[in-house]
Design a protein around this motif. Sequence first.
Motif, PDB file in Angstrom:
ATOM      1  N   ALA A 145       1.029  -0.980   0.061  1.00 13.84           N
ATOM      2  CA  ALA A 145      -0.034  -0.301   0.000  1.00 13.84           C
ATOM      3  C   ALA A 145       0.825   1.182   0.003  1.00 13.84           C
ATOM      4  N   ALA A 146       1.642   1.154   0.964  1.00 14.33           N
ATOM      5  CA  ALA A 146       2.957   2.475   1.100  1.00 14.33           C
ATOM      6  C   ALA A 146       3.727   2.457  -0.652  1.00 14.33           C
ATOM      7  N   ILE A 147       3.728   1.941  -0.566  1.00 16.71           N
ATOM      8  CA  ILE A 147       4.780   2.064  -2.200  1.00 16.71           C
ATOM      9  C   ILE A 147       4.453   2.093  -3.232  1.00 16.71           C
ATOM     10  N   MET A 148       2.888   1.883  -3.365  1.00 15.13           N
ATOM     11  CA  MET A 148       1.566   2.006  -4.813  1.00 15.13           C
ATOM     12  C   MET A 148       0.890   3.804  -4.496  1.00 15.13           C
ATOM     13  N   ALA A 149       1.299   3.865  -2.870  1.00 12.17           N
ATOM     14  CA  ALA A 149       0.759   5.513  -2.670  1.00 12.17           C
ATOM     15  C   ALA A 149       1.683   6.104  -3.101  1.00 12.17           C
ATOM     16  N   LEU A 150       3.343   5.814  -3.154  1.00 13.40           N
ATOM     17  CA  LEU A 150       4.549   6.705  -3.627  1.00 13.40           C
ATOM     18  C   LEU A 150       4.368   6.621  -5.064  1.00 13.40           C
ATOM     19  N   LEU A 151       4.304   5.646  -6.275  1.00 16.48           N
ATOM     20  CA  LEU A 151       3.880   5.284  -7.566  1.00 16.48           C
ATOM     21  C   LEU A 151       3.501   6.083  -7.676  1.00 16.48           C
ATOM     22  N   ASP A 152       2.077   6.100  -7.192  1.00 15.51           N
ATOM     23  CA  ASP A 152       1.263   6.619  -7.706  1.00 15.51           C
ATOM     24  C   ASP A 152       0.919   8.137  -7.919  1.00 15.51           C
ATOM     25  N   ALA A 153       1.640   9.010  -6.916  1.00  9.15           N
ATOM     26  CA  ALA A 153       2.232  10.052  -7.153  1.00  9.15           C
ATOM     27  C   ALA A 153       3.060  10.658  -7.907  1.00  9.15           C
ATOM     28  N   MET A 154       4.258   9.528  -8.625  1.00  3.73           N
ATOM     29  CA  MET A 154       4.989  10.014  -9.391  1.00  3.73           C
ATOM     30  C   MET A 154       5.359  10.412 -10.260  1.00  3.73           C
ATOM     31  N   PRO A 155       5.288  11.665 -11.047  1.00  7.27           N
ATOM     32  CA  PRO A 155       5.256  12.358 -12.454  1.00  7.27           C
ATOM     33  C   PRO A 155       6.355  10.780 -13.611  1.00  7.27           C
TER      34      PRO A 155
END
Length: 144
Positions: free
Chosen positions: A13-23
Amino acid sequence: MIVYKAMTNDDHAAIMALLDAMPGVKVRDADSFEGFARYLRRNPGLSFAAEEDGAFVGCVFGGHDGRRGYLYHLAVAPTHRRRGIASALVRNALDALAAEGIGKVHIDLLADNADGLAFWQAAGWFERPELVRLSFLPTGNPQG
């Protein structure tokens, strides 16, 4: 202080949240918890996260097919860039792949990811003009 660790299923969950915020990074259906867990199970100890004060600030997925290695989803939070985190994550993944006997590693970038291209080229990676990447979607789902 930045701490580097091999990713586990608990990090999804935390990794996906990080990735989702990355251009420049696209999270797809393949990044579901099931896909993430399957990837880590098939490639144990090859994907890494960077953590500071209990929060993930970077990650890279590493894996191989027995011949060639692949890196995916290298990302560092904008607030933590230019501190060597991406380079350390890549080094961890390359070292882990080398320990598996993998001597050549590939990455794919989205064509409009100028920052990513600049990072990889500065690190000594190069485009392969003789190669073309093709994909096939057996389910017809472009988010696969």
